[in-house]
Design a protein around this motif. Structure first.
Motif, PDB file in Angstrom:
ATOM      1  N   ALA A  28       1.088  -1.252  -0.117  1.00  0.00           N
ATOM      2  CA  ALA A  28      -0.001  -0.128  -0.022  1.00  0.00           C
ATOM      3  C   ALA A  28       0.966   1.291  -0.176  1.00  0.00           C
ATOM      4  CB  ALA A  28      -0.861   0.032   1.254  1.00  0.00           C
ATOM      5  N   LEU A  29       1.902   1.323   0.801  1.00  0.00           N
ATOM      6  CA  LEU A  29       2.772   2.407   0.835  1.00  0.00           C
ATOM      7  C   LEU A  29       3.428   2.820  -0.562  1.00  0.00           C
ATOM      8  CD1 LEU A  29       4.141   2.086   4.449  1.00  0.00           C
ATOM      9  CD2 LEU A  29       2.361   3.463   3.607  1.00  0.00           C
ATOM     10  N   VAL A  30       3.810   1.753  -0.895  1.00  0.00           N
ATOM     11  CA  VAL A  30       4.860   1.607  -2.244  1.00  0.00           C
ATOM     12  C   VAL A  30       3.782   2.238  -3.345  1.00  0.00           C
ATOM     13  CG1 VAL A  30       5.766   0.492  -4.188  1.00  0.00           C
ATOM     14  CG2 VAL A  30       6.503  -0.017  -1.804  1.00  0.00           C
ATOM     15  N   ASP A  31       2.669   1.709  -3.280  1.00  0.00           N
ATOM     16  CA  ASP A  31       1.482   2.336  -4.097  1.00  0.00           C
ATOM     17  C   ASP A  31       1.348   3.562  -4.101  1.00  0.00           C
ATOM     18  OD1 ASP A  31      -0.311   2.353  -6.159  1.00  0.00           O
ATOM     19  OD2 ASP A  31      -1.965   1.306  -4.979  1.00  0.00           O
ATOM     20  N   ASN A  48       0.866   0.218  12.197  1.00  0.00           N
ATOM     21  CA  ASN A  48       1.641  -0.653  11.287  1.00  0.00           C
ATOM     22  C   ASN A  48       2.385   0.184  10.218  1.00  0.00           C
ATOM     23  OD1 ASN A  48       1.541  -3.222  11.524  1.00  0.00           O
ATOM     24  ND2 ASN A  48       0.319  -3.742   9.547  1.00  0.00           N
ATOM     25  N   MET A  49       1.769   1.149   9.386  1.00  0.00           N
ATOM     26  CA  MET A  49       2.364   1.953   8.499  1.00  0.00           C
ATOM     27  C   MET A  49       3.615   2.861   8.887  1.00  0.00           C
ATOM     28  SD  MET A  49      -0.785   2.642   6.144  1.00  0.00           S
ATOM     29  CE  MET A  49      -0.791   1.841   4.340  1.00  0.00           C
ATOM     30  N   ASP A  50       3.216   3.303  10.391  1.00  0.00           N
ATOM     31  CA  ASP A  50       4.410   4.437  10.763  1.00  0.00           C
ATOM     32  C   ASP A  50       5.788   3.485  11.175  1.00  0.00           C
ATOM     33  OD1 ASP A  50       5.559   6.719  11.662  1.00  0.00           O
ATOM     34  OD2 ASP A  50       4.625   6.101  13.854  1.00  0.00           O
ATOM     35  N   ILE A  51       5.355   2.332  11.979  1.00  0.00           N
ATOM     36  CA  ILE A  51       6.631   1.712  12.383  1.00  0.00           C
ATOM     37  C   ILE A  51       7.090   0.654  11.641  1.00  0.00           C
ATOM     38  CG2 ILE A  51       7.189   0.215  14.462  1.00  0.00           C
ATOM     39  CD1 ILE A  51       4.516   1.487  15.801  1.00  0.00           C
ATOM     40  N   LYS A  52       6.368   0.154  10.628  1.00  0.00           N
ATOM     41  CA  LYS A  52       6.888  -0.908   9.759  1.00  0.00           C
ATOM     42  C   LYS A  52       7.445  -0.735   8.480  1.00  0.00           C
ATOM     43  CE  LYS A  52       4.998  -4.034  12.982  1.00  0.00           C
ATOM     44  NZ  LYS A  52       5.572  -4.882  13.624  1.00  0.00           N
ATOM     45  N   GLN A  53       7.977   0.692   8.482  1.00  0.00           N
ATOM     46  CA  GLN A  53       8.222   0.832   7.002  1.00  0.00           C
ATOM     47  C   GLN A  53       9.660   0.326   6.599  1.00  0.00           C
ATOM     48  OE1 GLN A  53       8.162   5.160   6.000  1.00  0.00           O
ATOM     49  NE2 GLN A  53       5.913   5.280   6.978  1.00  0.00           N
ATOM     50  N   GLU A  54      10.760   0.328   7.746  1.00  0.00           N
ATOM     51  CA  GLU A  54      11.733  -0.431   7.332  1.00  0.00           C
ATOM     52  C   GLU A  54      11.749  -1.889   7.166  1.00  0.00           C
ATOM     53  OE1 GLU A  54      14.696   0.284  10.636  1.00  0.00           O
ATOM     54  OE2 GLU A  54      15.890  -0.990   9.726  1.00  0.00           O
ATOM     55  N   SER A  55      11.148  -2.509   8.001  1.00  0.00           N
ATOM     56  CA  SER A  55      10.827  -4.118   7.581  1.00  0.00           C
ATOM     57  C   SER A  55      10.070  -4.205   6.307  1.00  0.00           C
ATOM     58  CB  SER A  55      10.143  -4.826   8.695  1.00  0.00           C
ATOM     59  OG  SER A  55       9.433  -4.221   9.284  1.00  0.00           O
ATOM     60  N   GLY A  97       9.835  -2.364   3.807  1.00  0.00           N
ATOM     61  CA  GLY A  97      10.675  -1.937   2.632  1.00  0.00           C
ATOM     62  C   GLY A  97      11.707  -3.179   2.354  1.00  0.00           C
ATOM     63  N   LYS A  98      12.279  -3.544   3.235  1.00  0.00           N
ATOM     64  CA  LYS A  98      13.296  -4.608   3.323  1.00  0.00           C
ATOM     65  C   LYS A  98      12.778  -5.986   2.386  1.00  0.00           C
ATOM     66  CE  LYS A  98      16.662  -4.418   7.005  1.00  0.00           C
ATOM     67  NZ  LYS A  98      16.587  -4.664   8.219  1.00  0.00           N
ATOM     68  N   MET A  99      11.482  -6.231   2.821  1.00  0.00           N
ATOM     69  CA  MET A  99      10.774  -7.178   1.963  1.00  0.00           C
ATOM     70  C   MET A  99      10.581  -7.066   0.761  1.00  0.00           C
ATOM     71  SD  MET A  99       7.493  -9.320   3.443  1.00  0.00           S
ATOM     72  CE  MET A  99       8.707 -10.353   4.504  1.00  0.00           C
ATOM     73  N   LEU A 100      10.238  -5.747   0.357  1.00  0.00           N
ATOM     74  CA  LEU A 100       9.757  -5.413  -0.987  1.00  0.00           C
ATOM     75  C   LEU A 100      11.027  -4.808  -1.775  1.00  0.00           C
ATOM     76  CD1 LEU A 100       6.385  -3.526  -0.461  1.00  0.00           C
ATOM     77  CD2 LEU A 100       6.702  -6.151  -0.966  1.00  0.00           C
ATOM     78  N   GLY A 101      12.111  -4.917  -1.341  1.00  0.00           N
ATOM     79  CA  GLY A 101      13.363  -4.314  -1.882  1.00  0.00           C
ATOM     80  C   GLY A 101      12.996  -2.715  -2.314  1.00  0.00           C
ATOM     81  N   ARG A 102      12.379  -2.081  -1.421  1.00  0.00           N
ATOM     82  CA  ARG A 102      12.198  -0.727  -1.661  1.00  0.00           C
ATOM     83  C   ARG A 102      12.568   0.161  -0.636  1.00  0.00           C
ATOM     84  NH1 ARG A 102       8.537   0.916  -5.945  1.00  0.00           N
ATOM     85  NH2 ARG A 102       8.684   2.963  -5.018  1.00  0.00           N
ATOM     86  N   ASP A 103      12.977   1.285  -0.633  1.00  0.00           N
ATOM     87  CA  ASP A 103      12.936   2.472   0.154  1.00  0.00           C
ATOM     88  C   ASP A 103      11.593   2.955   0.691  1.00  0.00           C
ATOM     89  OD1 ASP A 103      15.646   2.148   0.711  1.00  0.00           O
ATOM     90  OD2 ASP A 103      16.270   3.523  -0.548  1.00  0.00           O
ATOM     91  N   ILE A 104      11.362   2.666   1.964  1.00  0.00           N
ATOM     92  CA  ILE A 104       9.933   3.424   2.321  1.00  0.00           C
ATOM     93  C   ILE A 104      10.131   4.458   3.068  1.00  0.00           C
ATOM     94  CG2 ILE A 104       7.669   2.987   2.891  1.00  0.00           C
ATOM     95  CD1 ILE A 104       7.897   0.138   1.884  1.00  0.00           C
ATOM     96  N   ASP A 105       9.775   5.573   3.079  1.00  0.00           N
ATOM     97  CA  ASP A 105       9.714   6.820   3.971  1.00  0.00           C
ATOM     98  C   ASP A 105       8.885   7.644   3.729  1.00  0.00           C
ATOM     99  OD1 ASP A 105      10.833   8.755   5.872  1.00  0.00           O
ATOM    100  OD2 ASP A 105      12.687   9.172   4.873  1.00  0.00           O
ATOM    101  N   THR A 159       8.144   7.508  11.934  1.00  0.00           N
ATOM    102  CA  THR A 159       8.501   8.113  10.631  1.00  0.00           C
ATOM    103  C   THR A 159       8.269   9.392  10.562  1.00  0.00           C
ATOM    104  OG1 THR A 159       8.157   6.054   9.497  1.00  0.00           O
ATOM    105  CG2 THR A 159       8.519   7.824   8.064  1.00  0.00           C
ATOM    106  N   LYS A 160       9.195  10.440  10.743  1.00  0.00           N
ATOM    107  CA  LYS A 160       8.820  11.754  11.067  1.00  0.00           C
ATOM    108  C   LYS A 160       8.354  12.554   9.507  1.00  0.00           C
ATOM    109  CE  LYS A 160      10.412  11.705  15.223  1.00  0.00           C
ATOM    110  NZ  LYS A 160       9.501  11.328  16.061  1.00  0.00           N
ATOM    111  N   ALA A 161       7.482  13.454  10.025  1.00  0.00           N
ATOM    112  CA  ALA A 161       6.985  14.231   9.122  1.00  0.00           C
ATOM    113  C   ALA A 161       7.782  15.422   8.734  1.00  0.00           C
ATOM    114  CB  ALA A 161       5.397  14.708   9.499  1.00  0.00           C
ATOM    115  N   LYS A 162       8.847  15.330   8.119  1.00  0.00           N
ATOM    116  CA  LYS A 162       9.899  16.432   8.034  1.00  0.00           C
ATOM    117  C   LYS A 162       9.363  17.407   7.334  1.00  0.00           C
ATOM    118  CE  LYS A 162      13.070  12.456   7.172  1.00  0.00           C
ATOM    119  NZ  LYS A 162      11.967  11.741   6.559  1.00  0.00           N
ATOM    120  N   HIS A 163       8.467  17.378   6.265  1.00  0.00           N
ATOM    121  CA  HIS A 163       8.167  18.420   5.579  1.00  0.00           C
ATOM    122  C   HIS A 163       6.953  19.395   6.330  1.00  0.00           C
ATOM    123  CE1 HIS A 163       6.678  14.831   4.084  1.00  0.00           C
ATOM    124  NE2 HIS A 163       6.000  15.265   3.292  1.00  0.00           N
TER     125      HIS A 163
END
Lengths: 328, 293
Positions: free
Chosen positions: B220-223, B242-249, B251-259, B287-291
């Motif tokens: 969902a996040l990559v989409d 789920n979406m805030d905390i699991k981005q690293e894991s 991303g690793k599973m899908l082979g994508r950087d998710i931030d 996952t900080k809302a930097k902007h």
């Protein structure tokens, strides 16, 4: 009779000749009584005789004509076309139930569905006397307990709407679970224990269900497979088949937490479900959450309880004491 | 418009791991003049896991929660999709099945309560969109979200099953929901159209099937990212977690950087109504809302 101009965007693919699927548009005037099956027929009869789909009974009972329209699982012979135009606008996208299992256009290889359905023993298993002297009767209450699960026509709408089926090939899926439930509550059946063990197993069983309600939404016969999945969960505890594992402890752990606080202790439920060693794999996430202020350090020290509590907690404790029926 | 008043069922998450959900909800209510009466007596809804262990007990506890909204004579407003569905399903079952209602009421009588079925159950999203009104909210915008592409993530338990949800979600189409999209546009943001917006985040199998959970969240996040989203907004704190905390894991599973930051619905509204990032608790995000900070 009024008609409406509709564009049908149809998924086209022939596994024998095509490298990739593609979509082709067909425009037609659609009348208010026309069904999706009528439009499938018109694509074939008026535009392209090679267009392929399954159809048989035309009465919503054989389950052959299940497809997806704009992502919504439908039985083509039951679904009014303009009702979908109302829902999605005048472009209707026709796709097979599962694109990755497409053989030709709307036709898919349903082999995985049939195998899983057969695996749960979808029949009454009973040793019947060859010359019975009386009927085996079922009371109205026992029949009610089937909860409409026998309305299932094996169309595959729920199975191919399930997101877990998409990514875990071991998962039985909602239709097989509904069948497992239906025959396990049949008083004439002798295989309920076997079915409950099968559907309790991690990876393939009910504990891998994500509770997204896609199956409930998809079912054209209003079978509500998720209701049966919840019943199978409960039956595992009622019939002492549930093993102590992370999923069953997680379900049971809610009682422990609610008894203590009214609310769920989010950190404690993970510790309790995983056990002292299993919980270590969550340390990475826990540290991230602590840094962000989502977990307070005192939570991690035993005997320090800073959980917020529900008001009138004694009511909650009493209701648990008098209402709890299952144990792990 | 007469003042809107609701009984607020916060759920557990808003009192524990997502305190920012509660504070931003209260901020939105105060900006819009909506009165929220906190149901401090309420217990956990069981999150559909207690239901798997002991269905009847879960019905009794949820019926008790509804009793407290009935006592106030108010519609119950929820902040979590899963609280919403478990409470609404309890109501549907007790309103339809009078024998079951009698069994539940026999237990409730022991603590001096009675379920009567007089309160509606509604998620805060629909209190805003349908009761307060999208246009009325638009007229209160102080800091338009003009520069942001925001991907709405609806969460399962607010849109399915439609026969249940249609009592309280304004007839949302579960295959093409649009309430969040309309709200984003009302706050002058750009809503991102992407296929995963009505899909499942996998939260409920986090412990027993982390691969399923990570894959669903990651997909969902990559989409959303591939369709140009700067941030995701969701009405469900479980999707949020789920979406805030699991981005690293994921991303690793899908082979994508998710931030990509994941906002709670009331955080997004509060920011547009002029609240500061501090007031809406952006610091509580993994996952900080930097902007935005």
């Amino acid at each position: 009779m009024s008609t409406k101009k509709v564009t049908i965007k149809a998924f086209r693919f022939n596994a024998e000749t095509d490298y990739l699927p593609y979509y082709k548009n067909y425009e037609m005037e659609v009348g208010e009584d026309e069904l999706i099956l009528d439009l499938l027929n018109r694509v074939k009869w008026e535009h392209d005789g090679s267009f392929s789909y399954r159809r048989s009974c035309r009465h919503g009972i054989c389950g052959a004509c299940g497809i997806k329209v704009n992502g919504k699982a439908v039985l083509a012979c039951k679904q009014n076309a303009l009702a979908l135009v109302e829902l999605f606008g005048d472009e209707l996208v026709f796709e097979p139930q599962s694109k990755k299992r497409a053989v030709k256009d709307m036709i898919i290889d349903k082999g995985d569905f049939w195998k899983k359905h057969a695996d749960v023993l979808p029949f009454v298993e009973s040793h019947v006397d060859a010359h019975p002297t009386s009927e085996s009767k079922m009371s109205p209450a026992q029949l009610f307990n089937v909860l409409d699960a026998d309305y299932c026509i094996q169309c595959g709408a729920c199975h191919y709407s399930c997101p877990v089926i998409e990514i875990n090939e071991d998962f039985f899926g909602p239709a097989a679970f509904a069948a497992a439930y239906r025959f396990s509550v049949d008083p004439r059946d002798n295989s309920s224990e076997l079915r409950l063990e099968m559907t309790a197993k991690m990876g393939q069983g009910v504990w891998d269900c994500v509770k997204c309600f896609e199956c409930v939404e998809a079912c054209p016969k209003e079978v509500n497979p998720l209701e049966k999945i919840t019943k199978l969960h409960n039956m595992q505890f009622e019939q002492k088949i549930a093993q102590r594992n992370v999923a069953t402890k997680h379900a049971e752990g809610f009682v422990r937490s609610i008894k203590k606080h009214g609310l769920l202790d989010e950190a404690d439920i993970v510790k309790y479900s995983e056990g002292q060693i299993g919980v270590l794999k969550h340390m990475g996430d826990a540290i991230k959450m602590m840094k962000a202020g989502k977990i307070h350090l005192v939570d991690q020290i035993p005997f320090v309880d800073n959980m917020p509590k529900s008001k009138n907690l004694d009511e909650i404790k009493k209701l648990i004491a008098i209402s709890q029926t299952n144990k792990l | 418009m007469s003042q809107l008043r609701y009984a607020l069922y916060t759920g557990c998450t808003a009192r524990e791991s997502t305190p920012e959900l509660l504070s931003s909800t209260l901020a939105v209510a105060s900006k819009l003049g909506i009165e929220l009466v906190l149901l401090d007596e309420a217990s956990c809804c069981g999150a559909s896991h207690l239901q798997d262990f002991d269905e009847f007990l879960a019905l009794v506890l949820n019926a008790r929660n509804i009793c407290y909204a009935e006592k106030l004579g108010l519609t119950m407003v929820t902040l979590c999709n899963t609280c919403q569905i478990n409470t609404a399903m309890t109501k549907e079952r007790l309103d339809k099945d009078h024998a079951l209602r009698a069994r539940v009421n026999m237990k409730l009588a022991e603590v001096g309560l009675e379920y009567r079925g007089t309160s509606e159950i509604k998620h805060f999203l629909y209190a805003l969109v349908d009761d307060y009104g999208v246009e009325a909210i638009a007229s209160k915008v102080e800091k338009p979200l003009s520069h942001f592409n925001i991907a709405p993530f609806y969460g399962c338990h607010n849109i399915r099953p439609s026969h249940l949800q249609h009592h309280s979600n304004g007839g949302e189409n579960p295959y093409a929901p649009n309430s969040l999209d309309r709200l984003i546009e009302a706050l002058e943001g750009k809503s991102v159209d992407y296929a995963s917006k009505n899909k499942c985040c996998g939260f409920h199998v986090d412990l027993q099937a982390p691969e399923t959970s990570n894959r669903l969240t990651g997909n969902a996040l990559v989409d959303a990212i591939d369709n140009g989203a700067d941030m995701v907004v969701t009405p469900c704190p479980l999707c949020h977690l789920n979406m805030d905390i699991k981005q690293e894991s994921a991303g690793k599973m899908l082979g994508r950087d998710i931030d990509i930051p994941i906002l709670h619905l009331p955080q997004m509204v509060a920011l547009a109504l002029g609240c500061t990032p501090k007031e809406v608790g952006l610091k509580y995000h993994v996952t900080k809302a930097k902007h935005l900070i």
